[in-house]
Design an enzyme around this catalytic site. Structure first.
Site, PDB file in Angstrom:
ATOM      1  N   GLU A 244       3.503   8.575   7.954  1.00  0.00           N
ATOM      2  CA  GLU A 244       1.974   8.394   8.008  1.00  0.00           C
ATOM      3  C   GLU A 244       1.557   8.746   9.365  1.00  0.00           C
ATOM      4  OE1 GLU A 244       0.474   8.119   5.329  1.00  0.00           O
ATOM      5  OE2 GLU A 244       1.453   7.190   3.754  1.00  0.00           O
TER       6      GLU A 244
ATOM      7  N   HIS B 109      -0.348   0.079   8.757  1.00  0.00           N
ATOM      8  CA  HIS B 109      -0.531   0.275   7.164  1.00  0.00           C
ATOM      9  C   HIS B 109       0.333  -0.620   6.349  1.00  0.00           C
ATOM     10  CE1 HIS B 109      -0.119   2.079   3.392  1.00  0.00           C
ATOM     11  NE2 HIS B 109       1.014   2.502   3.745  1.00  0.00           N
TER      12      HIS B 109
ATOM     13  N   HIS C 267       1.456  -2.479   2.231  1.00  0.00           N
ATOM     14  CA  HIS C 267       1.231  -2.476   0.840  1.00  0.00           C
ATOM     15  C   HIS C 267       1.082  -3.953   0.444  1.00  0.00           C
ATOM     16  CE1 HIS C 267       4.081   1.278   0.483  1.00  0.00           C
ATOM     17  NE2 HIS C 267       3.042   1.576   1.096  1.00  0.00           N
TER      18      HIS C 267
ATOM     19  N   GLU D 152     -15.312 -16.400   5.075  1.00  0.00           N
ATOM     20  CA  GLU D 152     -14.516 -15.763   6.434  1.00  0.00           C
ATOM     21  C   GLU D 152     -14.822 -14.371   6.480  1.00  0.00           C
ATOM     22  OE1 GLU D 152     -10.327 -16.089   6.160  1.00  0.00           O
ATOM     23  OE2 GLU D 152     -10.300 -16.073   8.224  1.00  0.00           O
TER      24      GLU D 152
ATOM     25  N   HIS E 118      -2.252   2.167  -3.705  1.00  0.00           N
ATOM     26  CA  HIS E 118      -1.333   2.591  -2.529  1.00  0.00           C
ATOM     27  C   HIS E 118      -1.172   1.300  -1.317  1.00  0.00           C
ATOM     28  CE1 HIS E 118       0.609   5.300   0.975  1.00  0.00           C
ATOM     29  NE2 HIS E 118       1.155   4.194   1.002  1.00  0.00           N
TER      30      HIS E 118
HETATM   31  P1  13P Z   1       7.243   5.668   6.019  1.00  0.00           P
HETATM   32  O1  13P Z   1       8.666   5.112   5.799  1.00  0.00           O
HETATM   33  O2  13P Z   1       7.598   7.116   6.080  1.00  0.00           O
HETATM   34  O3  13P Z   1       6.905   4.742   7.216  1.00  0.00           O
HETATM   35  O4  13P Z   1       6.490   5.362   4.721  1.00  0.00           O
HETATM   36  C1  13P Z   1       6.215   4.240   4.465  1.00  0.00           C
HETATM   37  C2  13P Z   1       4.911   4.217   3.565  1.00  0.00           C
HETATM   38  O5  13P Z   1       4.355   3.034   3.382  1.00  0.00           O
HETATM   39  C3  13P Z   1       4.192   5.480   3.346  1.00  0.00           C
HETATM   40  O6  13P Z   1       2.997   5.217   2.878  1.00  0.00           O
HETATM   41 ZN    ZN Z   2       2.372   3.349   2.451  1.00  0.00          ZN
END
Ligand code: 13P
Ligand code: ZN
Length: 287
Positions: free
Chosen positions: A128, A152, A154, A182, A223
Site C-alpha cells: 500500500e 492503514h 483492518h 466525541e 477492507h
Molecule cells: P502489506 O502486507 O503489503 O502491508 O499489506 C497489508 C494490507 O493491509 C493490504 O491492504
Molecule cells: Zn489492508
C-alpha cells in the site's frame, strides 16, 4: 568480582544501539495488534522522518538500488520514510524491527525510492505504498508540513458497517457523529467513504489522496480504514475514535436498535463548545 557473561548481554547491547526512529512505530504496531486490527500481515504504517531524526541515524543507513514508484510524488522528493514491510506481521515489529520495518528515501524527482535500512534479509515496503505516499503528499501540503504519519488497518467494526449498510460519506459520517459525542469534535471534517477499489492499486492511491485533500480519515469498503496525523498517536487516535463509534453502533443495533442519538442541534452545540467547524455539506439542516 568475576561477572559471568549472561544471555541478556547481547540483548542489552542491541537495545543501546537501536535507531531512535523505531520507538514510536514499535508502540503503534503493538497497539494495533492488541486492538485486534492487525491479523496476519494486515495493516501498514508510514512515518515521514524529520531531517533531525534522519541526521541522527545516518550511521545505521546503507545504500541500495533505486526502485520505480507506482505513482510519482514530486512534492515528496528527498523525503525519508519509515515504512512497514509487505507481508510482515505488525505483532512482530517489536521482536524483529529490522526485518519487519524499513527506511526508504525518495529521489529528488519523486519517481523512485531506495532502501536505507531494514527489510532484512530481503523484503520491500508495504504493497500500500502508493496510497501512503499519495496521502503524505496531500497532507504535507495541507498541514504546512506538520502531518507526518499515515496508518492503514483492518478495524473490524468499521468494516462490518461497510458490509451491513449502504454507505456514502454523508451517511457514514452522520451515523458516527450522532452515535457518540466525541466524534464531531475529533473529526469535524468527516470520514470519507471510498467504495471498493483493489488494494494497492493506482486507483485506490488516487482516490484516497483526493479524499484526504478535505479530510484526515477514509474508509475503504469491505477492507479497512486509513488516517493521517501529525504523528503516529494522532493517526492512531483518529482510527480508534472512528472504530469505537462503529463498535457502539453495532452494539446498539445488537441491543435492540438505535432509538436515541444526538440531534443536529446537539451536534451544533458540541461543535461550538469545542471550537470545531463541521463540514456543513454533511451536517445539513435536518435533525
Ligand atoms: P502489506 O502486507 O503489503 O502491508 O499489506 C497489508 C494490507 O493491509 C493490504 O491492504
Ligand atoms: Zn489492508
Amino acid at each position: 568480582m568475576n561477572v559471568p557473561r549472561i544471555a541478556g548481554h547481547d540483548a542489552i547491547k542491541m537495545t543501546t544501539s537501536t535507531p531512535t526512529f523505531l520507538h514510536d512505530i514499535v508502540k503503534t504496531s503493538r497497539d494495533m495488534w492488541s486492538k485486534g486490527w492487525a491479523e496476519a500481515n494486515a495493516g501498514n504504517i508510514s512515518l515521514r522522518l524529520t531531517p533531525e531524526i534522519v541526521e541522527a541515524n545516518t550511521a545505521f543507513f546503507r545504500t541500495s538500488e533505486w526502485v520505480a514508484l507506482q505513482r510519482s510524488v514530486p512534492s515528496l522528493g528527498g523525503e525519508v520514510f519509515l515504512v512497514t514491510g509487505t507481508g510482515r506481521y505488525l505483532r512482530n515489529v517489536e521482536l524483529f524491527p529490522e526485518k519487519n520495518v524499513g527506511v526508504i528515501e525518495i529521489d529528488d524527482a519523486g519517481k523512485t525510492y531506495r532502501v536505507l535500512w531494514g527489510y532484512k534479509p530481503a523484503g520491500a515496503p508495504t504493497s500500500e505504498l502508493g496510497p501512503h505516499l499519495g496521502v503524505h503528499a496531500v497532507r504535507k501540503a495541507k498541514s504546512d508540513n506538520a502531518e507526518r504519519a499515515v496508518i492503514h488497518t483492518h478495524a473490524p467494526n468499521i468494516v462490518a458497517l461497510s458490509n451491513a449498510l449502504d454507505l456514502d460519506t454523508r451517511i457514514l459520517t452522520r451515523l458516527l457523529w450522532r452515535i457518540h459525542a466525541e466524534c464531531i469534535v475529533v473529526f469535524p471534517e468527516g470520514v470519507e467513504f471510498i467504495p471498493w477499489l483493489l488494494p494497492g492499486s493506482v486507483d485506490i492511491a488516487e482516490a484516497t489522496a483526493r479524499a484526504l485533500e478535505k479530510r484526515r480519515v477514509a474508509v475503504w469498503q469491505f477492507h479497512g480504514i486509513l488516517a493521517a496525523g501529525r504523528n503516529l498517536d494522532a493517526a492512531f487516535g483518529l482510527i480508534d475514535t472512528v472504530e469505537k463509534a462503529a463498535a457502539i453502533y453495532v452494539r446498539a443495533v445488537a441491543a435492540g436498535g438505535v432509538k436515541n442519538q444526538l440531534s443536529v442541534a446537539q451536534l451544533r452545540d458540541l461543535a461550538a463548545r469545542f471550537h470545531v467547524q463541521p463540514d456543513e455539506t454533511i451536517l445539513g439542516e435536518s435533525t
